[in-house]
Design a protein around this motif. Structure first.
Motif, PDB file in Angstrom:
ATOM      1  N   LEU A 183       0.844  -1.208   0.000  1.00  0.00           N
ATOM      2  CA  LEU A 183       0.000   0.000   0.000  1.00  0.00           C
ATOM      3  C   LEU A 183       0.880   1.259   0.000  1.00  0.00           C
ATOM      4  O   LEU A 183       0.589   2.228  -0.706  1.00  0.00           O
ATOM      5  CB  LEU A 183      -0.922  -0.004   1.225  1.00  0.00           C
ATOM      6  CG  LEU A 183      -1.826   1.224   1.396  1.00  0.00           C
ATOM      7  CD1 LEU A 183      -2.853   1.313   0.265  1.00  0.00           C
ATOM      8  CD2 LEU A 183      -2.553   1.191   2.734  1.00  0.00           C
ATOM      9  N   ALA A 184       1.945   1.226   0.791  1.00  0.00           N
ATOM     10  CA  ALA A 184       2.835   2.398   0.898  1.00  0.00           C
ATOM     11  C   ALA A 184       3.489   2.733  -0.446  1.00  0.00           C
ATOM     12  O   ALA A 184       3.771   3.899  -0.742  1.00  0.00           O
ATOM     13  CB  ALA A 184       3.906   2.129   1.954  1.00  0.00           C
ATOM     14  N   LYS A 185       3.714   1.702  -1.288  1.00  0.00           N
ATOM     15  CA  LYS A 185       4.387   1.928  -2.587  1.00  0.00           C
ATOM     16  C   LYS A 185       3.400   2.255  -3.713  1.00  0.00           C
ATOM     17  O   LYS A 185       3.800   2.766  -4.752  1.00  0.00           O
ATOM     18  CB  LYS A 185       5.159   0.658  -2.976  1.00  0.00           C
ATOM     19  CG  LYS A 185       6.408   0.433  -2.137  1.00  0.00           C
ATOM     20  CD  LYS A 185       7.090  -0.852  -2.569  1.00  0.00           C
ATOM     21  CE  LYS A 185       8.215  -1.221  -1.609  1.00  0.00           C
ATOM     22  NZ  LYS A 185       8.605  -2.629  -1.746  1.00  0.00           N
ATOM     23  N   GLU A 186       2.137   1.901  -3.519  1.00  0.00           N
ATOM     24  CA  GLU A 186       1.142   2.051  -4.599  1.00  0.00           C
ATOM     25  C   GLU A 186       0.812   3.517  -4.870  1.00  0.00           C
ATOM     26  O   GLU A 186       0.597   4.304  -3.962  1.00  0.00           O
ATOM     27  CB  GLU A 186      -0.135   1.290  -4.202  1.00  0.00           C
ATOM     28  CG  GLU A 186      -1.189   1.227  -5.291  1.00  0.00           C
ATOM     29  CD  GLU A 186      -0.686   0.662  -6.604  1.00  0.00           C
ATOM     30  OE1 GLU A 186      -0.692   1.427  -7.590  1.00  0.00           O
ATOM     31  OE2 GLU A 186      -0.269  -0.518  -6.647  1.00  0.00           O
ATOM     32  N   LYS A 187       0.792   3.890  -6.165  1.00  0.00           N
ATOM     33  CA  LYS A 187       0.506   5.279  -6.544  1.00  0.00           C
ATOM     34  C   LYS A 187      -0.955   5.443  -7.029  1.00  0.00           C
ATOM     35  O   LYS A 187      -1.559   6.488  -6.858  1.00  0.00           O
ATOM     36  CB  LYS A 187       1.439   5.732  -7.674  1.00  0.00           C
ATOM     37  CG  LYS A 187       2.927   5.696  -7.302  1.00  0.00           C
ATOM     38  CD  LYS A 187       3.321   6.874  -6.418  1.00  0.00           C
ATOM     39  CE  LYS A 187       4.820   6.943  -6.187  1.00  0.00           C
ATOM     40  NZ  LYS A 187       5.320   5.924  -5.258  1.00  0.00           N
ATOM     41  N   ARG A 240      -6.154   1.225  -7.055  1.00  0.00           N
ATOM     42  CA  ARG A 240      -5.410   0.091  -6.476  1.00  0.00           C
ATOM     43  C   ARG A 240      -5.294   0.266  -4.956  1.00  0.00           C
ATOM     44  O   ARG A 240      -5.396  -0.694  -4.200  1.00  0.00           O
ATOM     45  CB  ARG A 240      -3.998  -0.019  -7.084  1.00  0.00           C
ATOM     46  CG  ARG A 240      -3.941  -0.616  -8.456  1.00  0.00           C
ATOM     47  CD  ARG A 240      -4.330  -2.095  -8.508  1.00  0.00           C
ATOM     48  NE  ARG A 240      -3.428  -2.945  -7.749  1.00  0.00           N
ATOM     49  CZ  ARG A 240      -3.805  -3.818  -6.832  1.00  0.00           C
ATOM     50  NH1 ARG A 240      -5.093  -3.969  -6.543  1.00  0.00           N
ATOM     51  NH2 ARG A 240      -2.928  -4.572  -6.186  1.00  0.00           N
ATOM     52  N   LYS A 241      -5.110   1.517  -4.519  1.00  0.00           N
ATOM     53  CA  LYS A 241      -5.031   1.785  -3.069  1.00  0.00           C
ATOM     54  C   LYS A 241      -6.340   1.385  -2.372  1.00  0.00           C
ATOM     55  O   LYS A 241      -6.315   0.815  -1.284  1.00  0.00           O
ATOM     56  CB  LYS A 241      -4.751   3.275  -2.807  1.00  0.00           C
ATOM     57  CG  LYS A 241      -3.299   3.667  -3.016  1.00  0.00           C
ATOM     58  CD  LYS A 241      -3.039   5.074  -2.503  1.00  0.00           C
ATOM     59  CE  LYS A 241      -1.546   5.324  -2.456  1.00  0.00           C
ATOM     60  NZ  LYS A 241      -1.154   6.498  -1.726  1.00  0.00           N
ATOM     61  N   VAL A 242      -7.449   1.680  -3.016  1.00  0.00           N
ATOM     62  CA  VAL A 242      -8.762   1.328  -2.462  1.00  0.00           C
ATOM     63  C   VAL A 242      -8.864  -0.192  -2.300  1.00  0.00           C
ATOM     64  O   VAL A 242      -9.293  -0.707  -1.259  1.00  0.00           O
ATOM     65  CB  VAL A 242      -9.910   1.865  -3.360  1.00  0.00           C
ATOM     66  CG1 VAL A 242     -11.269   1.344  -2.900  1.00  0.00           C
ATOM     67  CG2 VAL A 242      -9.911   3.399  -3.343  1.00  0.00           C
TER      68      VAL A 242
END
Length: 219
Positions: free
Chosen positions: A192-196, A200-202
């Motif tokens: 999650l920390a790397k996802e932009k 995708r974060k959701v």
């Protein structure tokens, strides 16, 4: 409840266990021998908790309990070193590691293999916090037999409490499931920390909520 136990004097054994004997019976390869040399100063067979020393009857899978003291050269001890010693000694073992004036109690749940009673099955290792070596020791738990004593010694190290009617084997399995779930949670948090991308974060947040619910259910 402290994991540091005042074992009775009549159970004292106090013999140094030569490393070459451990290598021989534990099937140590050169990597393991190297770990012993780097990390272990001395292994002492400190106490032998047996029917003749405690006047407690043996139980299937717990004919005796051995207490080993390991003096360390480094603050870290690789679990493979403990596995090697456990592999060399056909009894349940509780280890007391000592380093720099402090002691840590470590043990795996060790039981005979159901298919072959001459072989032993080990869980992962459970450990107490590091405590000052001169900490006051608690009285040995009261038990009716060595199997009950072994369970009580392990319960002091296992990070979760047993549920009503839960056996030791079931508790250990639940702890291992919770540890695996925690690793999954940590990896997903890192993802999650790397996802932009927002969508995708959701999705990852939904995964995290599900994992946290599952983890809480195990605890």
């Amino acid at each position: 409840m402290s994991a540091l136990i005042a074992y009775p004097k009549q159970a004292a054994f106090g013999r140094v266990l030569p490393k070459n004997k451990i290598y021989e019976h534990g099937g140590a390869n050169s990597r393991l021998k190297d770990l012993f040399v780097k990390q272990v100063e001395q292994v002492i067979w400190q106490y032998k908790l047996a029917p003749e020393t405690l006047h407690l009857p043996a139980r299937l899978g717990v004919p005796e309990i051995q207490i080993f003291s390991i003096q360390l050269k480094t603050p870290e001890l690789h679990a493979d070193v403990l596995r090697c010693i456990d592999g060399a000694i056909p009894f349940p073992i509780v280890f007391e590691l000592t380093f720099d004036g402090r002691t840590q109690v470590v043990a795996a749940y060790k039981r005979p293999n159901e298919a072959d009673a001459s072989r032993w099955v080990l869980s992962g290792y459970f450990a107490s916090d590091w405590l000052p070596m001169d900490s006051e020791r608690t009285a040995m738990p009261v038990a009716l037999h060595l199997g009950g004593l072994y369970e009580q010694l392990l319960h002091r190290l296992i990070p979760l409490s047993a549920r009503p009617q839960e056996t030791l084997a079931e508790l250990v399995a639940r702890v291992e499931q919770a540890q695996a779930k925690q690793r999954e949670l940590d990896k997903t948090t890192a993802r999650l920390a790397k996802e932009k991308q927002f969508n995708r974060k959701v999705e990852i947040n939904a995964e995290l909520r599900k994992l946290r619910t599952e983890l809480n259910g195990l605890k």
